[in-house]
Design a protein around this motif. Structure first.
Motif, PDB file in Angstrom:
ATOM      1  N   LEU A 145      26.092  47.629  40.774  1.00 54.67           N
ATOM      2  CA  LEU A 145      26.463  46.412  41.483  1.00 54.67           C
ATOM      3  C   LEU A 145      27.283  45.491  40.583  1.00 54.67           C
ATOM      4  N   LEU A 146      26.812  45.325  39.368  1.00 53.39           N
ATOM      5  CA  LEU A 146      27.530  44.486  38.422  1.00 53.39           C
ATOM      6  C   LEU A 146      28.954  45.008  38.230  1.00 53.39           C
ATOM      7  N   SER A 147      29.086  46.318  37.998  1.00 56.48           N
ATOM      8  CA  SER A 147      30.411  46.900  37.782  1.00 56.48           C
ATOM      9  C   SER A 147      31.314  46.641  38.979  1.00 56.48           C
ATOM     10  N   SER A 148      30.807  46.964  40.181  1.00 56.74           N
ATOM     11  CA  SER A 148      31.696  46.868  41.343  1.00 56.74           C
ATOM     12  C   SER A 148      32.038  45.411  41.664  1.00 56.74           C
ATOM     13  N   VAL A 149      31.089  44.504  41.467  1.00 56.62           N
ATOM     14  CA  VAL A 149      31.391  43.088  41.732  1.00 56.62           C
ATOM     15  C   VAL A 149      32.454  42.582  40.759  1.00 56.62           C
ATOM     16  N   VAL A 150      32.282  42.901  39.481  1.00 55.82           N
ATOM     17  CA  VAL A 150      33.269  42.439  38.493  1.00 55.82           C
ATOM     18  C   VAL A 150      34.651  43.003  38.824  1.00 55.82           C
ATOM     19  N   LEU A 151      34.706  44.286  39.137  1.00 55.61           N
ATOM     20  CA  LEU A 151      35.994  44.907  39.447  1.00 55.61           C
ATOM     21  C   LEU A 151      36.605  44.307  40.711  1.00 55.61           C
ATOM     22  N   LEU A 152      35.764  44.028  41.685  1.00 49.72           N
ATOM     23  CA  LEU A 152      36.253  43.442  42.939  1.00 49.72           C
ATOM     24  C   LEU A 152      36.827  42.050  42.688  1.00 49.72           C
ATOM     25  N   VAL A 153      36.092  41.259  41.933  1.00 50.75           N
ATOM     26  CA  VAL A 153      36.554  39.901  41.632  1.00 50.75           C
ATOM     27  C   VAL A 153      37.898  39.951  40.920  1.00 50.75           C
ATOM     28  N   LEU A 154      38.015  40.850  39.937  1.00 50.53           N
ATOM     29  CA  LEU A 154      39.265  40.928  39.179  1.00 50.53           C
ATOM     30  C   LEU A 154      40.419  41.453  40.030  1.00 50.53           C
ATOM     31  N   SER A 155      40.104  42.305  41.020  1.00 50.83           N
ATOM     32  CA  SER A 155      41.174  42.804  41.884  1.00 50.83           C
ATOM     33  C   SER A 155      41.680  41.700  42.794  1.00 50.83           C
ATOM     34  N   ILE A 156      40.756  40.902  43.306  1.00 47.57           N
ATOM     35  CA  ILE A 156      41.162  39.823  44.211  1.00 47.57           C
ATOM     36  C   ILE A 156      41.833  38.697  43.447  1.00 47.57           C
ATOM     37  N   TRP A 157      41.194  38.272  42.396  1.00 45.13           N
ATOM     38  CA  TRP A 157      41.673  37.122  41.617  1.00 45.13           C
ATOM     39  C   TRP A 157      42.612  37.620  40.526  1.00 45.13           C
ATOM     40  N   SER A 158      43.841  37.896  40.913  1.00 46.05           N
ATOM     41  CA  SER A 158      44.745  38.544  39.964  1.00 46.05           C
ATOM     42  C   SER A 158      45.138  37.599  38.825  1.00 46.05           C
ATOM     43  N   GLY A 159      45.039  36.272  39.074  1.00 52.12           N
ATOM     44  CA  GLY A 159      45.341  35.327  38.004  1.00 52.12           C
ATOM     45  C   GLY A 159      44.412  35.502  36.813  1.00 52.12           C
ATOM     46  N   LEU A 160      43.145  35.670  37.120  1.00 49.02           N
ATOM     47  CA  LEU A 160      42.159  35.870  36.049  1.00 49.02           C
ATOM     48  C   LEU A 160      42.444  37.175  35.303  1.00 49.02           C
ATOM     49  N   LEU A 161      42.768  38.222  36.080  1.00 44.77           N
ATOM     50  CA  LEU A 161      43.057  39.519  35.461  1.00 44.77           C
ATOM     51  C   LEU A 161      44.254  39.408  34.521  1.00 44.77           C
ATOM     52  N   GLU A 162      45.296  38.672  34.972  1.00 46.97           N
ATOM     53  CA  GLU A 162      46.494  38.534  34.132  1.00 46.97           C
ATOM     54  C   GLU A 162      46.180  37.776  32.849  1.00 46.97           C
ATOM     55  N   GLN A 163      45.378  36.723  32.982  1.00 47.86           N
ATOM     56  CA  GLN A 163      44.968  35.961  31.785  1.00 47.86           C
ATOM     57  C   GLN A 163      44.208  36.852  30.806  1.00 47.86           C
ATOM     58  N   LEU A 164      43.291  37.591  31.394  1.00 48.27           N
ATOM     59  CA  LEU A 164      42.449  38.472  30.580  1.00 48.27           C
ATOM     60  C   LEU A 164      43.317  39.487  29.843  1.00 48.27           C
ATOM     61  N   ALA A 165      44.254  40.097  30.590  1.00 40.77           N
ATOM     62  CA  ALA A 165      45.134  41.104  30.001  1.00 40.77           C
ATOM     63  C   ALA A 165      45.960  40.501  28.874  1.00 40.77           C
ATOM     64  N   ALA A 166      46.525  39.314  29.151  1.00 40.33           N
ATOM     65  CA  ALA A 166      47.362  38.665  28.143  1.00 40.33           C
ATOM     66  C   ALA A 166      46.559  38.324  26.895  1.00 40.33           C
ATOM     67  N   SER A 167      45.314  37.895  27.098  1.00 34.81           N
ATOM     68  CA  SER A 167      44.521  37.445  25.948  1.00 34.81           C
ATOM     69  C   SER A 167      44.153  38.593  25.015  1.00 34.81           C
ATOM     70  N   VAL A 168      44.063  39.817  25.517  1.00 34.83           N
ATOM     71  CA  VAL A 168      43.767  40.934  24.606  1.00 34.83           C
ATOM     72  C   VAL A 168      45.009  41.783  24.349  1.00 34.83           C
ATOM     73  N   GLY A 169      46.169  41.334  24.855  1.00 34.19           N
ATOM     74  CA  GLY A 169      47.420  42.004  24.524  1.00 34.19           C
ATOM     75  C   GLY A 169      47.742  43.216  25.373  1.00 34.19           C
ATOM     76  N   ILE A 170      47.213  43.288  26.592  1.00 31.41           N
ATOM     77  CA  ILE A 170      47.587  44.370  27.502  1.00 31.41           C
ATOM     78  C   ILE A 170      48.742  43.877  28.366  1.00 31.41           C
ATOM     79  N   GLU A 171      49.859  44.638  28.328  1.00 34.29           N
ATOM     80  CA  GLU A 171      51.057  44.124  28.994  1.00 34.29           C
ATOM     81  C   GLU A 171      50.955  44.182  30.512  1.00 34.29           C
ATOM     82  N   THR A 172      50.475  45.300  31.023  1.00 40.69           N
ATOM     83  CA  THR A 172      50.368  45.438  32.473  1.00 40.69           C
ATOM     84  C   THR A 172      48.943  45.095  32.911  1.00 40.69           C
ATOM     85  N   PRO A 173      48.766  44.080  33.744  1.00 44.67           N
ATOM     86  CA  PRO A 173      47.412  43.662  34.136  1.00 44.67           C
ATOM     87  C   PRO A 173      46.604  44.797  34.753  1.00 44.67           C
TER      88      PRO A 173
END
Lengths: 143, 258
Positions: free
Chosen positions: A38-66
């Motif tokens: 449940l934890l895994s799927s909820v986190v993944l779902l949130v990140l898929s919907i909230w793409s702004g957060l995913l982009e921030q997260l990616a940028a902060s650890v240096g991943i170019e493609t979110p």
């Protein structure tokens, strides 16, 4: 993230979440093993919907493609789940061993008692018993 | 150390014979135990054999524990120690069902208990003196590595920690009944004994080549054996000891330190 990719990601993680919930509802998966899923799927779902957060997260650890960040997180959850299963299996293996040992000990005890009972009550020696021929000296020892 | 005041092994003694598909050999082992170690009751652990190991053992007069499926030598031996513990045996000797341990040599193990009353656990070594034992070079090398490692850890010389020919007293029996390594247990069991501050000793014995059946350690598995036991030994160094539950009888607590 590409909007098509985002739609697929949202649908896939939502489906995963629903499948997990349904399995729990049908008692096919115990709650305690469903929590990590449940934890895994909820986190993944949130990140898929909230793409702004995913982009921030990616940028902060240096991943170019979110989207790669999403894959990386999914992969990490997979590893954690597998590790979790290894610990669960180890526990079950140990319990299984103890049960087998207890069973063997009890079985031996039962056949011993059965035979001493047979002798005490003068059953004919040809009487079939499940386990055969525990030695005489065992009867004098424990009987 | 109450309970160790005895002059000879006339107390209750149990020979634990683990056997997995040893129908061709286990009868002779029991026969030999009867002849050379008559004070020992014989308990055969039939570890899920698919042949007539259990039947032959019973006909030969042994008590048989039938495991419902193959547990491996660790689980099988622990069942034997549980039996010894529950039936209040004072000593338990492990004698493999394949005939490689000569029951006539149990005396040598027992002598060590008579000689040193503080000893809890004695195992027979094939290498402590010239014994005529011929193992493949690779296996000897593996054994030597473990011997070196254990000697280092325990600060006490051992030469054959993989030997399965071993005699345990009540305290060691109680320890093994509660906690025993899963597979390939010999090396770890010695470390457990050491970690629980029981006294152990090694005595030279002769061992025969296997008379029938196959060793559980084939060439293919020996790599796994090395890796598994090395992991267990090294992790064991940083594991909290004793691992047994607090509140267990004093037999396994470390109160009688070295």
């Amino acid at each position: 993230m590409d909007s098509r990719l985002q739609i697929v990601a949202v649908l896939a993680t939502a489906a995963l979440l629903l499948v997990v919930l349904e399995l729990v509802r049908r008692r096919r998966v115990m709650e305690r093993y469903a929590l990590l899923w449940l934890l895994s799927s909820v986190v993944l779902l949130v990140l898929s919907i909230w793409s702004g957060l995913l982009e921030q997260l990616a940028a902060s650890v240096g991943i170019e493609t979110p989207s790669n960040a999403l894959f990386a997180i999914a992969f990490m959850f997979t590893l954690v789940l597998l590790l979790h299963f290894s610990t669960v299996i180890s526990g079950l293996t140990d319990q299984n061993k103890v049960l087998a040992q207890r069973l063997a000990l009890l079985q031996q005890r039962v056949s011993e008692l059965q035979q001493s009972g047979d002798r005490r009550f003068g059953k004919p020696s040809g009487e079939p018993t499940h386990e055969s021929n525990a030695p005489e000296r065992e009867l004098t020892r424990h009987g | 150390m109450a309970g160790n005041h005895f002059s000879h092994l006339s107390e209750r003694c149990l020979a634990i014979v683990p056997a997995y598909n040893e129908a061709g050999c286990v009868g002779a082992v029991i026969e030999s135990l009867r002849r050379h170690a008559p004070e020992f009751d014989v308990l055969v652990i039939d570890d899920g054999s698919t042949d007539s190991t259990a039947l032959i053992s019973e006909r030969a007069g042994a008590t048989v524990l039938r495991m419902p499926f193959n547990l491996g030598i660790g689980g099988a031996m622990q069942a034997g120690y549980r039996y010894a513990d529950e039936h209040d045996y004072d000593f338990a000797v492990q004698v493999d069902g394949d005939g490689q341990h000569d029951p006539a040599q149990i005396e040598r193990l027992a002598d060590e208990f008579r000689r040193d009353h503080s000893v809890d656990f004695v195992f027979g070594s094939r290498f402590a003196e010239e014994s005529g034992y011929r193992a493949p070079a690779a296996r000897r090398a593996g054994i030597r590595i473990f011997a070196w490692l254990l000697s280092l850890i325990m600060r006490k010389r051992v030469t054959d920690p993989t030997s399965g020919f071993r005699l345990a007293n009540r305290r060691a029996i109680a320890l093994f009944a509660r906690d025993y390594p899963h597979d390939y247990p010999e090396v770890e069991a010695i470390l457990m004994v050491h970690a629980h501050r029981l006294r152990l000793a090694e005595v030279p014995v002769r061992m025969d080549q296997r008379a029938s059946g196959r060793s559980s350690i084939t060439t293919l598995r020996s790599g796994y054996y090395m890796a598994k036991v090395l992991l267990a030994v090294l992790i064991g160094l940083v594991r909290e000891r004793p691992t047994v539950t607090p509140g267990d009888p004093a037999a396994v607590s470390a109160e009688h330190g070295i």
